[in-house]
Motif scaffolding. Sequence first.
Motif, PDB file in Angstrom:
ATOM      1  N   ASP A 161       0.925  -1.099   0.033  1.00 28.85           N
ATOM      2  CA  ASP A 161       0.022  -0.216   0.049  1.00 28.85           C
ATOM      3  C   ASP A 161       0.966   1.229   0.052  1.00 28.85           C
ATOM      4  N   THR A 162       1.012   1.823  -1.242  1.00 25.93           N
ATOM      5  CA  THR A 162       1.860   2.847  -1.256  1.00 25.93           C
ATOM      6  C   THR A 162       1.032   4.393  -1.271  1.00 25.93           C
ATOM      7  N   LYS A 163      -0.316   4.386  -1.238  1.00 24.14           N
ATOM      8  CA  LYS A 163      -0.906   5.592  -1.210  1.00 24.14           C
ATOM      9  C   LYS A 163      -2.061   5.388   0.008  1.00 24.14           C
ATOM     10  N   ALA A 164      -2.395   6.547   0.586  1.00 22.25           N
ATOM     11  CA  ALA A 164      -3.556   6.401   1.265  1.00 22.25           C
ATOM     12  C   ALA A 164      -5.124   5.775   0.631  1.00 22.25           C
ATOM     13  N   GLY A 165      -5.439   4.959   1.327  1.00 22.11           N
ATOM     14  CA  GLY A 165      -6.879   4.372   1.027  1.00 22.11           C
ATOM     15  C   GLY A 165      -6.443   3.116   0.246  1.00 22.11           C
ATOM     16  N   GLN A 166      -5.459   2.625  -0.223  1.00 23.10           N
ATOM     17  CA  GLN A 166      -5.127   1.399  -0.889  1.00 23.10           C
ATOM     18  C   GLN A 166      -5.422   0.322  -0.007  1.00 23.10           C
ATOM     19  N   MET A 167      -5.968  -0.784  -0.423  1.00 21.33           N
ATOM     20  CA  MET A 167      -6.047  -2.205   0.164  1.00 21.33           C
ATOM     21  C   MET A 167      -5.500  -3.239  -0.505  1.00 21.33           C
ATOM     22  N   ASN A 168      -4.257  -3.209  -1.062  1.00 18.52           N
ATOM     23  CA  ASN A 168      -3.731  -4.204  -1.627  1.00 18.52           C
ATOM     24  C   ASN A 168      -3.325  -5.323  -0.842  1.00 18.52           C
ATOM     25  N   GLY A 169      -3.232  -5.363   0.265  1.00 18.28           N
ATOM     26  CA  GLY A 169      -3.137  -6.615   1.218  1.00 18.28           C
ATOM     27  C   GLY A 169      -4.375  -7.290   1.447  1.00 18.28           C
ATOM     28  N   GLN A 170      -5.617  -6.906   1.134  1.00 21.54           N
ATOM     29  CA  GLN A 170      -6.680  -7.540   1.455  1.00 21.54           C
ATOM     30  C   GLN A 170      -6.590  -8.993   1.067  1.00 21.54           C
ATOM     31  N   GLY A 171      -6.761 -10.006   1.834  1.00 20.93           N
ATOM     32  CA  GLY A 171      -6.793 -11.065   1.435  1.00 20.93           C
ATOM     33  C   GLY A 171      -5.729 -12.009   0.982  1.00 20.93           C
ATOM     34  N   LYS A 172      -4.501 -11.288   1.083  1.00 21.92           N
ATOM     35  CA  LYS A 172      -3.157 -11.863   0.724  1.00 21.92           C
ATOM     36  C   LYS A 172      -3.021 -13.216   1.518  1.00 21.92           C
ATOM     37  N   GLY A 173      -2.591 -14.216   0.768  1.00 24.41           N
ATOM     38  CA  GLY A 173      -2.347 -15.527   1.217  1.00 24.41           C
ATOM     39  C   GLY A 173      -3.530 -16.082   2.148  1.00 24.41           C
ATOM     40  N   MET A 174      -4.826 -15.423   1.835  1.00 21.88           N
ATOM     41  CA  MET A 174      -6.126 -15.875   2.456  1.00 21.88           C
ATOM     42  C   MET A 174      -5.955 -15.740   3.946  1.00 21.88           C
ATOM     43  N   GLN A 175      -4.853 -14.952   4.628  1.00 19.85           N
ATOM     44  CA  GLN A 175      -4.608 -14.932   5.740  1.00 19.85           C
ATOM     45  C   GLN A 175      -4.534 -13.345   6.482  1.00 19.85           C
ATOM     46  N   TRP A 176      -4.318 -12.248   5.322  1.00 22.49           N
ATOM     47  CA  TRP A 176      -4.182 -10.922   5.906  1.00 22.49           C
ATOM     48  C   TRP A 176      -5.453 -10.204   5.421  1.00 22.49           C
ATOM     49  N   TYR A 177      -5.990  -9.502   6.361  1.00 18.63           N
ATOM     50  CA  TYR A 177      -7.333  -8.674   5.948  1.00 18.63           C
ATOM     51  C   TYR A 177      -7.311  -7.499   6.616  1.00 18.63           C
ATOM     52  N   ALA A 178      -7.793  -6.528   5.903  1.00 17.22           N
ATOM     53  CA  ALA A 178      -8.086  -5.021   6.615  1.00 17.22           C
ATOM     54  C   ALA A 178      -8.936  -5.211   7.877  1.00 17.22           C
ATOM     55  N   VAL A 179      -8.718  -4.670   8.741  1.00 17.69           N
ATOM     56  CA  VAL A 179      -9.293  -4.717  10.014  1.00 17.69           C
ATOM     57  C   VAL A 179     -10.403  -3.757   9.933  1.00 17.69           C
ATOM     58  N   THR A 180     -11.687  -4.140  10.606  1.00 15.95           N
ATOM     59  CA  THR A 180     -12.900  -3.295  10.711  1.00 15.95           C
ATOM     60  C   THR A 180     -12.634  -2.570  12.176  1.00 15.95           C
ATOM     61  N   PRO A 181     -13.610  -1.760  12.295  1.00 18.75           N
ATOM     62  CA  PRO A 181     -13.543  -0.851  13.668  1.00 18.75           C
ATOM     63  C   PRO A 181     -13.659  -1.670  14.809  1.00 18.75           C
ATOM     64  N   THR A 182     -14.391  -2.846  14.758  1.00 15.26           N
ATOM     65  CA  THR A 182     -14.543  -3.661  15.861  1.00 15.26           C
ATOM     66  C   THR A 182     -13.409  -4.874  15.866  1.00 15.26           C
ATOM     67  N   GLY A 183     -12.402  -4.796  15.205  1.00 12.31           N
ATOM     68  CA  GLY A 183     -11.405  -5.925  15.419  1.00 12.31           C
ATOM     69  C   GLY A 183     -11.507  -7.064  14.304  1.00 12.31           C
ATOM     70  N   ARG A 184     -12.545  -7.077  13.876  1.00 20.07           N
ATOM     71  CA  ARG A 184     -12.987  -8.106  13.002  1.00 20.07           C
ATOM     72  C   ARG A 184     -12.010  -7.931  11.604  1.00 20.07           C
ATOM     73  N   LYS A 185     -12.165  -9.170  10.754  1.00 21.45           N
ATOM     74  CA  LYS A 185     -11.507  -8.914   9.362  1.00 21.45           C
ATOM     75  C   LYS A 185     -12.751  -8.637   8.367  1.00 21.45           C
ATOM     76  N   SER A 186     -12.232  -7.445   7.547  1.00 19.60           N
ATOM     77  CA  SER A 186     -13.086  -6.992   6.652  1.00 19.60           C
ATOM     78  C   SER A 186     -13.258  -8.172   5.315  1.00 19.60           C
ATOM     79  N   ALA A 187     -14.500  -8.200   4.817  1.00 24.24           N
ATOM     80  CA  ALA A 187     -14.766  -9.036   3.811  1.00 24.24           C
ATOM     81  C   ALA A 187     -15.638  -8.081   2.725  1.00 24.24           C
ATOM     82  N   MET A 188     -15.610  -8.775   1.456  1.00 23.54           N
ATOM     83  CA  MET A 188     -16.229  -8.043   0.479  1.00 23.54           C
ATOM     84  C   MET A 188     -17.889  -7.795   0.961  1.00 23.54           C
ATOM     85  N   THR A 189     -18.601  -6.763   0.510  1.00 23.94           N
ATOM     86  CA  THR A 189     -20.018  -6.491   1.100  1.00 23.94           C
ATOM     87  C   THR A 189     -20.629  -6.525  -0.399  1.00 23.94           C
ATOM     88  N   GLY A 190     -21.982  -6.907  -0.489  1.00 28.68           N
ATOM     89  CA  GLY A 190     -22.928  -7.006  -1.682  1.00 28.68           C
ATOM     90  C   GLY A 190     -22.489  -6.090  -2.389  1.00 28.68           C
TER      91      GLY A 190
END
Length: 190
Positions: A161-190
Amino acid sequence: MIPQRIVLGSVAGLASAFLLAACGSSNHDASSADSGTAMPAATAASDPAISASATSAPADSGSSTGGHLATTTMLVARAVQGMGSVVTDDKGMTLYRYDRDQANPSKWTCAGACTKTWMPVMVSGPVRTSGVEKSLLGTVHRNGMKQVTLGGWPLYRYLGDTKAGQMNGQGKGMQWYAVTPTGRKSAMTG
């Protein structure tokens, strides 16, 4: 030909000086042992103010961190289209959690070469929040420093992630996820 060598030599010397200065300003205490246990946010709030920078600094090559560190003074919830809310640092960089880490008790497992790609988010004082429940904040010891946790999960920044707002690490290796405000892992929404 000789002036070109002088310029190249000067550039190399300046680059070396900057790298040495950056390494010398690091706050590492490699002799401290890691406890791997969480500290409540109230304890972290009693520390002196932390660096306002969210940039990476080289880690002590002898430490178990072995890579880079990121520091922050604020955690912010930001809405991302298709992802819901994710947490960013004070520079707008997306923060991640690692499925191999543990939440209760907080324990980090990303060390050595892992931290060259996934930079632990470190704090040395209070962290402000916007849209993130402060009661979910904590820290875990990492070589005499404190890595911030959210919902018990240690937080990281992704080198890709080289710029603000990027999420290039989302789902990497099926082990790394953007974190939500409650500490959960972020998932794609509808």
